[in-house]
Structure formats: C-alpha cells, structure tokens
Design an enzyme around this catalytic site. Structure first.
Site, PDB file in Angstrom:
ATOM      1  N   TYR A   1      34.041 -39.572 -48.150  1.00  0.00           N
ATOM      2  CA  TYR A   1      35.116 -39.595 -47.133  1.00  0.00           C
ATOM      3  C   TYR A   1      34.497 -39.482 -45.743  1.00  0.00           C
ATOM      4  CZ  TYR A   1      38.925 -37.433 -44.328  1.00  0.00           C
ATOM      5  OH  TYR A   1      39.847 -37.100 -43.358  1.00  0.00           O
TER       6      TYR A   1
ATOM      7  N   ALA B   1      32.625 -42.661 -44.871  1.00  0.00           N
ATOM      8  CA  ALA B   1      33.521 -43.779 -44.540  1.00  0.00           C
ATOM      9  C   ALA B   1      34.111 -43.579 -43.143  1.00  0.00           C
ATOM     10  CB  ALA B   1      34.634 -43.892 -45.586  1.00  0.00           C
TER      11      ALA B   1
ATOM     12  N   ARG C   1      45.491 -29.784 -50.106  1.00  0.00           N
ATOM     13  CA  ARG C   1      44.613 -28.950 -49.278  1.00  0.00           C
ATOM     14  C   ARG C   1      45.010 -27.478 -49.389  1.00  0.00           C
ATOM     15  NH1 ARG C   1      44.795 -33.303 -44.427  1.00  0.00           N
ATOM     16  NH2 ARG C   1      46.759 -33.707 -45.468  1.00  0.00           N
TER      17      ARG C   1
ATOM     18  N   GLY D   1      34.169 -18.483 -54.492  1.00  0.00           N
ATOM     19  CA  GLY D   1      34.373 -17.167 -53.875  1.00  0.00           C
ATOM     20  C   GLY D   1      35.131 -17.215 -52.553  1.00  0.00           C
TER      21      GLY D   1
END
Ligand code: NAD
Ligand code: UGA
Length: 341
Positions: A149, A152, A197, A217
């Site tokens: 990503y 690009a 997200r 973590g």
C-alpha cells in the site's frame, strides 16, 4: 469553486462533503460507488454521481471535466486488505488513480491527491517528526507485503510529481495521519466481518462486548487527528492554490500521540463514563500473524511535522481526549444496545 470529490462516499469524503457543502463558495459533486455514509451524516446540497471508476470511464471523465478542482480520495485504505488482497490494492490505488491524474492533466484541472502517512514507513530508529521534503521513506522487505500500500501510494506521488515537472500538472499531495471521526470504516459484529482500522475494532468491542486485541502488545505509536480539524486543512488547501502548488502536505496532529495499548484503556474509561455501565471486555495481546495473517509488519511510530500547513494558518484544535470523546459519542448515541439485550 466547483469541487469534484472522488471517493466522497468514504469516511474522509463524507465528512468533507458535510462541511464544504454548507459553504456557499463551493459547489460539490460527490462521486462514489456508494452514498451510505453521505446519508448517515445527513449531507445536503451536493450532487451525487454513482460511479465505479474501474468501468464508468465516461462518467468519471465528465465529472473531472465539469470541475475546477478534483479531490481524489479513492483507495483501498484498510491494512487487512493490504494483506488479503495486495493486487487489488495496487490496481486501485496506483493504476486506477493514475487515470484520474491523467484526466486532470488532459482537462487542465487542479488535482488534490490523497496519499498517506504510510509512505514514510518506519522510523528507522529516528525520533524526529516526519518532514515532507526531507524524511527518507523506509519500508520493510517485499515479503512483508503490508508495505505494498505504502509503495503504491509512493509511486502515485512520484508520478504526480513527475507530471507536474514534465507536463505542468497543477497539484497538491496530502498525507493524512490516522484520522478519527464519525463513519470511519464499519462496526464489527461477527468474526467474518474482517479487520477495519483500530478505532472501529475497539468501538465494536465496547458496544458489542467483544474482545479488544492488542496487536504485538499494542506497543506501536500513532498520532490521531480529528476529522473536523483535517477538513479545515483541506479548506485552506482548496482556497490557497498558489501557496500549495506542487507541494506535499502532512495533515496530522503531533500533540495527539498515544500507544495502541493506552488507546484501548482510554476508550474503556470513556465508554464507562459516557454510558454509566461497568464493562468486562477482555483486552488480549495477539501476534500480528494471528491477527492479520502472514506478511504484516507495523509502522512503529508516526509523528508528523506540520510546519508547512502551520505557515498557511492551520493548527489542529482537538486534543487527544476531545478527538476520542467526540468520535465515541457519535457511536454511543447511535449504536449502544439496550442494557440486557
Ligand atoms: P474509505 O475507504 O472510507 O473511502 C474510500 C472510498 O473510495 C470509499 O467510499 C469507496 O467506496 C470508494 N471507492 C473505492 N473503489 C471505488 C471505485 N472503483 N469507484 C468509485 N469509488 C470507489 O477511506 P478513507 O479513510 O476515507 O480514505 C480516503 C483516502 O485518504 C484514501 O486515499 C486513503 O488512502 C487516504 N488516507 C486515509 C487516512 C485515514 O486516516 N482515514 C489516512 C491516510 C490516508
Ligand atoms: C492506516 C491505514 O494504512 C490507512 O488508513 C492510512 O493510510 C494510514 O494508516 C493513516 O491513517 O495514516 P494503521 O495506522 O496501521 O494504518 O491503521 P490501523 O489499522 O488503525 O492500526 C493502527 C495500529 O493498531 C496498528 O499498530 C495495528 O496493528 C493496531 N491494531 C489494529 C490493534 O492493536 N488492534 C486492532 O484491533 C486493530
């Protein structure tokens, strides 16, 4: 000013339409496959163009042609997709977007191209804020295909820049840093819903009593920016073509840095305060491979330098607590299930 917002049905797009369409000097055309988020935010006074840019080429060209300025937000922007569908990410985020760049050039339109803070990659051990024109872009190995990503987006930026140099394309590139706000991604109610997200994951966990997962973590740091502040920055960029010509601009809030682990606990606290309910949501550490699958590698820290936008008069106003509170309140008001249900 006639503004064509491509990808207007997404999180950033719908929030941008919502604000800009209330300002009389803008005439907004909102292009997307879907208008669900535009409806959810009660956006008004804009023209919706339902268009899939991969196939409706004529409609896309007409939309570009009839605008003064094009804001291009179209992309796959969700890290789980970089892992699951890397070729789709490059196809849409680079090749389909390049066609928009070329249309802007052919019709002499100004382009505001949305890139990403992800182009910076990892810090490489430096603790300095990321500067648009100085910081080296440090990506992991090809086998860690999460970086596809970033790569690009970086190549798209370089193409936009090259078209500016060689052919006189009028452009500004925007690099957003982890925006927060209403209608980001989607809520997860089932394992099969995939991975949006982080905010959407954590908010879904709180609303629907699901575990919160801390990837590796939750040590990674992010700076979160309230969408309302970001849209104010876009407005300045729209109104100041000359100052922003051929510039790359970070849009982020360096004061809002937090680890993902601390964000999880902060959201639990705000949820309990807003709802008056006790909560027993497990907070579980999980490896990146178990959460995303093989090929993931994280950005350890992302601190923006925002001097360029500050020179234009922009300063984010929402601190971290306000950013998280405002966003959570939107979801709690709409989606909090009845107690006992
Ligand atoms: P989003 O996924 O909510 O919005 C993208 C929109 O593009 C969606 O509404 C989608 O329907 C539309 N789209 C996808 N394929 C299309 C097609 N073929 N034809 C027409 N429309 C299509 O993402 P977002 O968070 O609003 O991000 C917008 C842009 O900003 C993206 O370029 C993203 O990479 C960039 N960005 C966002 C953030 C952030 O914090 N949200 C951070 C960095 C970069
Ligand atoms: C995002 C996306 O790539 C893009 O939307 C955008 O281009 C860019 O960042 C940006 O906003 O600038 P990332 O910051 O990794 O990438 O976004 P998230 O998926 O929200 O993840 C943030 C952090 O939370 C990562 O460390 C991730 O591993 C972690 N995470 C995520 C969890 O610990 N638990 C979760 O449930 C989800």
């Amino acid at each position: 000013m006639k503004v064509a917002i491509l990808g207007a049905g997404g999180f950033i797009g719908a929030n941008t339409v919502k604000l800009l369409s209330t300002i009389p000097s803008y005439q907004i055309t909102a292009l997307d496959i879907t208008d669900e988020k535009l409806s959810a935010l009660n956006c008004r006074d804009f023209t919706y163009v339902k268009c899939d840019i991969r196939s409706d080429h004529k409609l896309l060209e007409q939309t570009v042609e009839s605008a003064d300025v094009v804001l291009d937000l179209i992309a796959h922007a969700n890290p789980s997709l970089y892992i699951a569908k890397p070729l789709d990410v490059v196809q849409l985020n680079l090749f389909e977007n390049l066609k928009i760049v070329e249309l802007c050039l052919a019709h002499g339109k100004r382009l505001i191209q949305f890139s990403s803070s992800e182009v910076y990659g990892m810090t490489g051990g430096s603790d300095k804020p990321f500067k648009e024109d100085e910081t080296k872009l440090t990506l992991g190995p090809v086998a860690r295909h999460r970086w596809i990503y970033s790569c690009a987006k970086q190549l798209l930026e370089r193409m936009v820049h090259a078209y500016g140099l060689s052919e006189g394309l009028r452009y500004t590139i925007v690099r957003p840093f982890n925006f927060f706000g209403p209608e980001i991604d989607y809520l997860v109610t089932d394992e099969r819903d995939g991975n949006p997200r982080v905010f959407s994951h954590f908010m879904s966990a709180l609303l629907f009593n699901r575990p919160m997962y801390l990837v590796d973590g939750g040590r990674s740091l992010r700076t979160f920016t309230y969408i309302g502040d970001a849209v104010e920055a876009f407005r300045l960029i729209l109104d100041n073509e000359e100052a922003c010509a051929q510039q790359i601009l970070n849009v982020g809030n360096p004061a809002n840095e937090i680890s993902i682990r601390d964000l999880a606990y902060m959201m639990v606290e705000i949820y309990c305060e807003y709802t008056g309910r006790d909560l027993d949501v497990p907070i579980i550490e999980i490896s990146a491979e178990a959460f995303y699958g093989p090929g993931y590698e994280d950005c350890d820290r992302r601190l923006p330098d925002i001097a360029k936008l500050a020179d234009l008069g922009w300063q984010p106003r929402y601190d971290l607590t306000d950013t998280v509170r405002h966003t959570m309140r939107y979801y709690i008001e709409r989606y909090l299930p009845e107690e006992g249900s």
